[in-house]
Design a protein around this motif. Structure first.
Motif, short mmCIF file in Angstrom:
data_model
loop_
_atom_site.label_atom_id
_atom_site.label_comp_id
_atom_site.label_asym_id
_atom_site.label_seq_id
_atom_site.Cartn_x
_atom_site.Cartn_y
_atom_site.Cartn_z
N PRO A 58 0.83 -1.22 0.00
CA PRO A 58 0.00 0.00 0.00
C PRO A 58 0.86 1.26 0.00
N LEU A 59 0.45 2.26 -0.78
CA LEU A 59 1.23 3.49 -0.88
C LEU A 59 1.37 4.19 0.46
N ASP A 60 0.39 4.02 1.33
CA ASP A 60 0.47 4.66 2.64
C ASP A 60 1.47 3.98 3.56
N ARG A 61 1.96 2.79 3.16
CA ARG A 61 2.98 2.09 3.94
C ARG A 61 4.39 2.36 3.39
N VAL A 62 4.49 3.36 2.53
CA VAL A 62 5.79 3.77 1.98
C VAL A 62 6.03 5.22 2.40
N LEU A 63 7.10 5.47 3.13
CA LEU A 63 7.43 6.82 3.59
C LEU A 63 8.55 7.38 2.73
N VAL A 64 8.32 8.58 2.19
CA VAL A 64 9.29 9.22 1.31
C VAL A 64 9.88 10.44 2.00
N GLY A 65 11.20 10.51 2.06
CA GLY A 65 11.89 11.61 2.72
C GLY A 65 12.28 12.71 1.76
N CYS A 66 12.11 13.96 2.19
CA CYS A 66 12.53 15.13 1.42
C CYS A 66 12.63 16.31 2.38
N GLU A 67 12.67 17.53 1.85
CA GLU A 67 12.73 18.76 2.65
C GLU A 67 13.72 18.63 3.81
N SER A 68 14.91 18.19 3.48
CA SER A 68 15.92 17.96 4.51
C SER A 68 16.54 19.27 4.99
N SER A 69 16.81 19.34 6.28
CA SER A 69 17.52 20.49 6.84
C SER A 69 19.03 20.30 6.79
N ARG A 70 19.47 19.16 6.29
CA ARG A 70 20.90 18.90 6.18
C ARG A 70 21.43 19.45 4.85
N VAL A 71 22.36 20.34 4.92
CA VAL A 71 22.91 20.96 3.72
C VAL A 71 23.59 19.91 2.84
N GLY A 72 23.20 19.89 1.56
CA GLY A 72 23.81 18.96 0.61
C GLY A 72 23.22 17.57 0.62
N ALA A 73 22.13 17.35 1.37
CA ALA A 73 21.52 16.02 1.42
C ALA A 73 21.13 15.56 0.03
N PHE A 74 21.45 14.29 -0.28
CA PHE A 74 21.19 13.73 -1.61
C PHE A 74 20.53 12.37 -1.44
N GLY A 75 19.35 12.21 -2.02
CA GLY A 75 18.57 11.00 -1.80
C GLY A 75 18.43 10.13 -3.03
N GLY A 76 17.75 9.01 -2.83
CA GLY A 76 17.50 8.07 -3.90
C GLY A 76 17.63 6.65 -3.40
N PHE A 77 17.58 5.69 -4.30
CA PHE A 77 17.56 4.27 -3.97
C PHE A 77 18.75 3.86 -3.10
N HIS A 78 19.89 4.50 -3.29
CA HIS A 78 21.11 4.10 -2.57
C HIS A 78 21.40 4.98 -1.36
N HIS A 79 20.44 5.76 -0.92
CA HIS A 79 20.60 6.53 0.31
C HIS A 79 20.72 5.54 1.48
N PRO A 80 21.58 5.81 2.45
CA PRO A 80 21.77 4.83 3.53
C PRO A 80 20.57 4.68 4.45
N ASP A 81 20.48 3.52 5.10
CA ASP A 81 19.47 3.25 6.13
C ASP A 81 18.05 3.45 5.62
N GLN A 82 17.74 2.83 4.50
CA GLN A 82 16.37 2.85 4.01
C GLN A 82 16.05 1.50 3.39
N GLY A 83 14.80 1.32 2.99
CA GLY A 83 14.37 0.07 2.39
C GLY A 83 13.15 -0.49 3.11
N TYR A 84 12.81 -1.73 2.80
CA TYR A 84 11.62 -2.37 3.37
C TYR A 84 11.96 -2.99 4.72
N ARG A 85 11.07 -2.83 5.68
CA ARG A 85 11.25 -3.39 7.02
C ARG A 85 10.10 -4.37 7.29
N HIS A 86 10.44 -5.65 7.37
CA HIS A 86 9.41 -6.69 7.35
C HIS A 86 8.55 -6.71 8.60
N LEU A 87 9.12 -6.46 9.77
CA LEU A 87 8.30 -6.51 10.99
C LEU A 87 7.28 -5.38 11.01
#
Length: 314
Positions: A58-87
């Motif tokens: 479900p789309l509501d079970r997917v959280l998308v990060g943006c509007e970062s306060s960290r200067v130079g933050a760069f996101g995408g599939f290979h951003h660290p500490d993300q992905g599906y969490r089974h529990l």
């Protein structure tokens, strides 16, 4: 646990996370055409149904990060500490590109990356899982066609460092899921007439999203210049290609030469159903009896152990 998503996002205190459904609606309200993502999801839904997956994440079970306060933050599939969490049965991903904004700098690339991540995590969501209770905690003993005893022993061992081939079921399943997701992204990019960007990072990420990276690309990724976060992102991209996608492709070439697509299809069906029988029989016909156990099962799988594994992710 499944109602409270804060433990999944607390590693990214600088980012603002919103459900994917909300993100898409916001982008559309701001004039961004999301038709490519929605068409790709329809393609994935039809293909996955043929593998036995009845429901998409479900789309509501997917959280998308943006509007970062960290200067130079760069996101995408290979951003660290993300992905599906089974529990938690949730996925955490980030908007591709510079993250100090709500809308993507390059909408076409961001939507393609989002499609790849979502299609990938839907397969993790749909993979067969089995749990038992150990000392009051849920312990996963089956994930797709991989198994783990309650003491923590995994069915297959990690590959030796620097190995070009894989005998690890975790790598095989991860590679199968991403190969399928990138196939959907590639088909969608062709359907909507997306073209490869001209800049170095754009070229690398586009080829990564569509599964068209070359060996030279991964070598260039290791030495790409740019901001710290961009260079780390490119290095992670190259590492994932050499550590997951390329070993999976070699596995198919090694054990199903000329029938790679047929083997891939059977693998995905087995991952979703949790039934290794059909895949095992197919491989046995080509490689001899006991191929699956001979390839993957480590002798340590049946060793006694009193340890209790942690909940983990994936």
């Amino acid at each position: 646990m499944r109602a409270d998503a804060s433990p999944l996002t607390e590693k990214h205190p600088a980012h603002v996370f919103r459900p994917l459904s909300e993100m898409l609606s916001g982008w559309e309200a701001d004039g961004i055409d999301t038709a490519s993502f929605r068409a790709g999801v329809e393609t994935a839904s039809r293909r996955y149904a043929a593998y036995g997956l009845a429901h998409m994440l479900p789309l509501d079970r997917v959280l998308v990060g943006c509007e970062s306060s960290r200067v130079g933050a760069f996101g995408g599939f290979h951003h660290p500490d993300q992905g599906y969490r089974h529990l938690q049965m949730m996925a955490v991903i980030t908007m591709y590109g510079p993250m100090e904004r709500r809308n993507p700098e390059r909408p076409a690339l961001a939507l393609l990356d989002l499609l790849r991540a979502y299609a990938h995590d839907c397969l993790h969501y749909g993979s067969r899982r089995r749990y038992v209770e150990v000392a009051g905690r849920p312990v996963r003993t089956q994930y797709g066609i991989n198994f783990r005893r309650t003491g923590g022993q995994s069915y297959s061992a990690a590959d030796q460092r620097g190995s070009h081939h894989t005998r690890n079921l975790g790598i095989v399943m991860e590679g199968a899921c991403d190969a399928e997701a990138r196939s959907i992204s590639r088909q969608t990019a062709a359907r909507f007439g997306f073209t490869e960007p001209l800049d170095s990072l754009g070229t690398l990420t586009y080829r990564d999203m569509t599964g068209t990276l070359t060996k030279g690309d991964t070598e260039r990724a290791a030495g790409l210049s740019g901001s710290d976060e961009q260079t780390r992102y490119a290095a992670a991209l190259g590492g994932y290609e050499t550590g997951v996608n390329r070993p999976y492709a070699r596995f198919l070439e090694e054990f199903a030469p000329g029938e790679e697509d047929a083997c891939h299809t059977r693998l995905l069906g087995a991952i979703i159903s949790g039934d290794v029988g059909t895949l095992g029989a197919w491989l046995d016909d080509r490689r001899g009896p006991g191929t699956v156990s001979g390839l993957f099962r480590t002798s340590r799988y049946f060793e006694p152990s009193g340890a209790v594994p942690g909940p983990g992710g994936g």
